[in-house]
Design a protein around this motif. Sequence first.
Motif, PDB file in Angstrom:
ATOM      1  N   GLY A 193       9.548 -18.329  -1.256  1.00  0.00           N
ATOM      2  CA  GLY A 193       9.491 -16.978  -1.800  1.00  0.00           C
ATOM      3  C   GLY A 193       9.916 -15.954  -0.773  1.00  0.00           C
ATOM      4  O   GLY A 193      10.757 -16.230   0.081  1.00  0.00           O
ATOM      5  N   ILE A 194       9.336 -14.777  -0.837  1.00  0.00           N
ATOM      6  CA  ILE A 194       9.692 -13.671   0.057  1.00  0.00           C
ATOM      7  C   ILE A 194       8.540 -13.426   1.017  1.00  0.00           C
ATOM      8  O   ILE A 194       7.444 -13.014   0.610  1.00  0.00           O
ATOM      9  CB  ILE A 194       9.999 -12.382  -0.737  1.00  0.00           C
ATOM     10  N   ASP A 195       8.780 -13.681   2.287  1.00  0.00           N
ATOM     11  CA  ASP A 195       7.759 -13.490   3.305  1.00  0.00           C
ATOM     12  C   ASP A 195       7.980 -12.137   3.972  1.00  0.00           C
ATOM     13  O   ASP A 195       9.014 -11.913   4.598  1.00  0.00           O
ATOM     14  CB  ASP A 195       7.842 -14.617   4.333  1.00  0.00           C
ATOM     15  N   GLY A 196       7.031 -11.233   3.823  1.00  0.00           N
ATOM     16  CA  GLY A 196       7.164  -9.934   4.462  1.00  0.00           C
ATOM     17  C   GLY A 196       7.889  -8.915   3.600  1.00  0.00           C
ATOM     18  O   GLY A 196       8.853  -8.294   4.038  1.00  0.00           O
ATOM     19  N   ILE A 197       7.442  -8.737   2.356  1.00  0.00           N
ATOM     20  CA  ILE A 197       7.993  -7.671   1.518  1.00  0.00           C
ATOM     21  C   ILE A 197       7.768  -6.325   2.193  1.00  0.00           C
ATOM     22  O   ILE A 197       8.630  -5.453   2.211  1.00  0.00           O
ATOM     23  CB  ILE A 197       7.339  -7.686   0.125  1.00  0.00           C
ATOM     24  N   SER A 198       6.579  -6.174   2.747  1.00  0.00           N
ATOM     25  CA  SER A 198       6.264  -4.957   3.482  1.00  0.00           C
ATOM     26  C   SER A 198       5.080  -5.219   4.399  1.00  0.00           C
ATOM     27  O   SER A 198       4.412  -6.261   4.300  1.00  0.00           O
ATOM     28  CB  SER A 198       5.934  -3.793   2.539  1.00  0.00           C
ATOM     29  N   HIS A 199       4.846  -4.279   5.313  1.00  0.00           N
ATOM     30  CA  HIS A 199       3.688  -4.336   6.199  1.00  0.00           C
ATOM     31  C   HIS A 199       2.795  -3.142   5.884  1.00  0.00           C
ATOM     32  O   HIS A 199       3.289  -2.079   5.492  1.00  0.00           O
ATOM     33  CB  HIS A 199       4.116  -4.305   7.663  1.00  0.00           C
ATOM     34  N   ALA A 200       1.495  -3.316   6.057  1.00  0.00           N
ATOM     35  CA  ALA A 200       0.569  -2.243   5.710  1.00  0.00           C
ATOM     36  C   ALA A 200      -0.697  -2.336   6.546  1.00  0.00           C
ATOM     37  O   ALA A 200      -0.974  -3.359   7.188  1.00  0.00           O
ATOM     38  CB  ALA A 200       0.215  -2.310   4.218  1.00  0.00           C
ATOM     39  N   VAL A 201      -1.448  -1.259   6.534  1.00  0.00           N
ATOM     40  CA  VAL A 201      -2.792  -1.248   7.103  1.00  0.00           C
ATOM     41  C   VAL A 201      -3.751  -0.795   6.014  1.00  0.00           C
ATOM     42  O   VAL A 201      -3.417   0.047   5.175  1.00  0.00           O
ATOM     43  CB  VAL A 201      -2.907  -0.318   8.330  1.00  0.00           C
TER      44      VAL A 201
ATOM     45  N   TRP B 223      -2.178  -5.936   7.547  1.00  0.00           N
ATOM     46  CA  TRP B 223      -1.828  -7.082   6.721  1.00  0.00           C
ATOM     47  C   TRP B 223      -0.365  -7.003   6.301  1.00  0.00           C
ATOM     48  O   TRP B 223       0.267  -5.956   6.415  1.00  0.00           O
ATOM     49  CB  TRP B 223      -2.727  -7.179   5.478  1.00  0.00           C
ATOM     50  N   ARG B 224       0.146  -8.118   5.854  1.00  0.00           N
ATOM     51  CA  ARG B 224       1.547  -8.195   5.448  1.00  0.00           C
ATOM     52  C   ARG B 224       1.626  -8.609   3.982  1.00  0.00           C
ATOM     53  O   ARG B 224       0.976  -9.555   3.560  1.00  0.00           O
ATOM     54  CB  ARG B 224       2.297  -9.199   6.321  1.00  0.00           C
ATOM     55  N   MET B 225       2.402  -7.869   3.225  1.00  0.00           N
ATOM     56  CA  MET B 225       2.582  -8.168   1.808  1.00  0.00           C
ATOM     57  C   MET B 225       3.708  -9.177   1.638  1.00  0.00           C
ATOM     58  O   MET B 225       4.810  -8.978   2.140  1.00  0.00           O
ATOM     59  CB  MET B 225       2.910  -6.886   1.039  1.00  0.00           C
ATOM     60  N   SER B 226       3.428 -10.266   0.931  1.00  0.00           N
ATOM     61  CA  SER B 226       4.422 -11.305   0.692  1.00  0.00           C
ATOM     62  C   SER B 226       4.318 -11.807  -0.733  1.00  0.00           C
ATOM     63  O   SER B 226       3.349 -11.511  -1.451  1.00  0.00           O
ATOM     64  CB  SER B 226       4.235 -12.476   1.674  1.00  0.00           C
ATOM     65  N   ALA B 227       5.303 -12.577  -1.136  1.00  0.00           N
ATOM     66  CA  ALA B 227       5.310 -13.221  -2.450  1.00  0.00           C
ATOM     67  C   ALA B 227       5.701 -14.678  -2.233  1.00  0.00           C
ATOM     68  O   ALA B 227       6.881 -15.035  -2.240  1.00  0.00           O
ATOM     69  CB  ALA B 227       6.286 -12.530  -3.396  1.00  0.00           C
TER      70      ALA B 227
ATOM     71  N   THR C 202       4.634  -8.688  -8.124  1.00  0.00           N
ATOM     72  CA  THR C 202       5.786  -8.112  -7.441  1.00  0.00           C
ATOM     73  C   THR C 202       6.419  -7.017  -8.290  1.00  0.00           C
ATOM     74  O   THR C 202       6.815  -5.953  -7.787  1.00  0.00           O
ATOM     75  CB  THR C 202       6.822  -9.207  -7.124  1.00  0.00           C
ATOM     76  N   GLU C 203       6.494  -7.260  -9.591  1.00  0.00           N
ATOM     77  CA  GLU C 203       7.021  -6.250 -10.504  1.00  0.00           C
ATOM     78  C   GLU C 203       6.119  -5.014 -10.527  1.00  0.00           C
ATOM     79  O   GLU C 203       6.605  -3.879 -10.586  1.00  0.00           O
ATOM     80  CB  GLU C 203       7.158  -6.826 -11.908  1.00  0.00           C
ATOM     81  N   ASN C 204       4.807  -5.237 -10.479  1.00  0.00           N
ATOM     82  CA  ASN C 204       3.880  -4.101 -10.406  1.00  0.00           C
ATOM     83  C   ASN C 204       4.154  -3.253  -9.169  1.00  0.00           C
ATOM     84  O   ASN C 204       4.101  -2.023  -9.223  1.00  0.00           O
ATOM     85  CB  ASN C 204       2.436  -4.601 -10.372  1.00  0.00           C
TER      86      ASN C 204
ATOM     87  N   PRO D 107       1.674  -9.694  -3.867  1.00  0.00           N
ATOM     88  CA  PRO D 107       1.338  -8.283  -3.630  1.00  0.00           C
ATOM     89  C   PRO D 107       0.032  -7.926  -4.335  1.00  0.00           C
ATOM     90  O   PRO D 107      -0.163  -8.278  -5.505  1.00  0.00           O
ATOM     91  CB  PRO D 107       2.529  -7.532  -4.237  1.00  0.00           C
ATOM     92  N   PRO D 108      -0.872  -7.221  -3.652  1.00  0.00           N
ATOM     93  CA  PRO D 108      -2.148  -6.850  -4.269  1.00  0.00           C
ATOM     94  C   PRO D 108      -2.008  -5.614  -5.156  1.00  0.00           C
ATOM     95  O   PRO D 108      -2.689  -4.604  -4.965  1.00  0.00           O
ATOM     96  CB  PRO D 108      -3.027  -6.572  -3.048  1.00  0.00           C
ATOM     97  N   VAL D 109      -1.108  -5.701  -6.121  1.00  0.00           N
ATOM     98  CA  VAL D 109      -0.842  -4.577  -7.022  1.00  0.00           C
ATOM     99  C   VAL D 109      -1.017  -5.080  -8.452  1.00  0.00           C
ATOM    100  O   VAL D 109      -0.261  -5.930  -8.926  1.00  0.00           O
ATOM    101  CB  VAL D 109       0.587  -4.016  -6.831  1.00  0.00           C
TER     102      VAL D 109
END
Length: 561
Positions: free
Chosen positions: A189-197, A281-285, A360-362, A307-309
């Motif tokens: 899949g996609i590792d590292g869609i985005s980074h966040a705190v 944390w890092r957002m991935s799929a 991911t769509e969310n 993604p936690p969305v």
Amino acid sequence: MTIHHVPVLIVGSGYAGLTAALMLSLRGVPCLLVERRATLCDHPRAHGLNLRSMELLRQVPGLEADLHRASRAAPGDNTVTIAKTVCGPVMKTMDSPGGFDTRRLSPTLMCSAGQDRVEPILLRHARMLGADIRFATELAAVSQDARGVRAALRDVASGEETTVASDYLVAGDGAGSAIRKSLGLDMAGIDGISHAVSILFEADLSIAMGGRGFLLCYLRHRDFTGAFVSCDDPDRGQLNIEYDPTREADSDFDVARCEKLVRAALGQPDLDVRILDVLPWRMSALLAERMSLGRVFLAGDAAHIMPPVGGLAGQTAIQDAVDIAWKLAMMIKGEADPALLDTYDAERRPVAQLSIARATENYVERLRQDRSDLSDAFGRVSNLDVAMSYRYRSPAISLEEPDDGSPTDDTMHPSGKPGTRLAHVLLMRDGAEISTHDLVGSNFVLLAGPLGSNWIEGARAITRRLPVPVMAYQIGVDLIDSSRLLLARTGIQPDGALLVRPDGFIAWRSLSCAADPTEALERAINSAACLAPMTHLRDPSVQRGEGFWVGTQIPERLHGE
């Protein structure tokens, strides 16, 4: 060497591990859960339990009420918006109190409690039911072969090691799962869609909350994207902020900057803020290539990261654990063939893939419309249907032909097809109103139409010679369907029947009476418990006795002491 034995060893005390311990203990299966941390995590992380998760968890007596008591928000008092700031004009309202009446869909209500409130409740109920749960205990080494699993457990404080033999292992050890890596299973899949705190803070939130019970606000601020989530403590909030790792690092988010970000996100420049915790944390799929290998079963973030969305990640972990728990319980009790365990990967992995795509769509729809490169048609399946009505296909499901291949059922108009969730219908039993979901949990359930007495007689005859426990009910005799909705929502005729699994999924359906109901039902039960002859899907290397290792310290001998 003293070797302790337990039927199921569980690693990790997140949603997956705690739910597995809870559901195994509910079914009378001894289990041991180990967690390397000294306590549960007190950061809220995920928020809310959806209808499907609550349906499953309410099988535990008293748990549903305890979960609702843990939430500051009353059931249904949820607000979800998109805005530039929490206190600024709302760009879009996605959910509001009373905005969607779910009573026709489920016997339960959503719970908005944060993970920091939910996990202690799961822990307490699991221990009450007999689960052995040990903190500050790490998995030092583990192997498996065709006979079972051996694990070396180390006390974090003393360094003392204990060897535990188990029949099966549930790996709920998180996104960085050492067990998954030791099995050699890759993540795709996609590792590292985005980074966040994730910033946990205290402040006077009376203006931001405006009297609301629960608030989730997706932020499209001019300087950042992220989300504000209310917590169960009135003056606590959680703020997730995305950042570009090529320009910034975790260390850049010091107290002063986090305070500034909270004020900007809330739209209150003079607010007094106290930072409690900052969690990078890092957002991935990502999805594991397999969710089981031999006697080891991956659950939760160990198997899939999303993604936690939209609230799907934690729910998928809970539902993984429920699925493997009832199957392990049947296998350990001698009520099913080992092939039933092979259906865990066949059923749960496609659901995880679907949930990843929808989450991911969310993310694209609610936060990053500029990331259309992440979008695909699979992810545009209705969020409600993904959350409530995902479908199972496996050798344990007697699929009807033709099969349209849809990944979900229609939540608002359930089909009753095998592999779908049993529709919620209110019934009367012994003068009390119950849901169809109150019938499931412990055993398989046969529901026969008002003219289906032959199915009931067949069930009585079969259960005397099969190891699979089945509870049989006839509409109009054992259950009263005063609304006359059950036949419509299950698709059967008055002389038809359906077989429902302990997790509330339909395993088999006969639209009308068969020529030989007893024979048809016996085939259905055998298939649902994988007792009928079929090809086993177990990994051949495990049957040859080849194991796997995790950790740096490997015992010289794990077998034959």
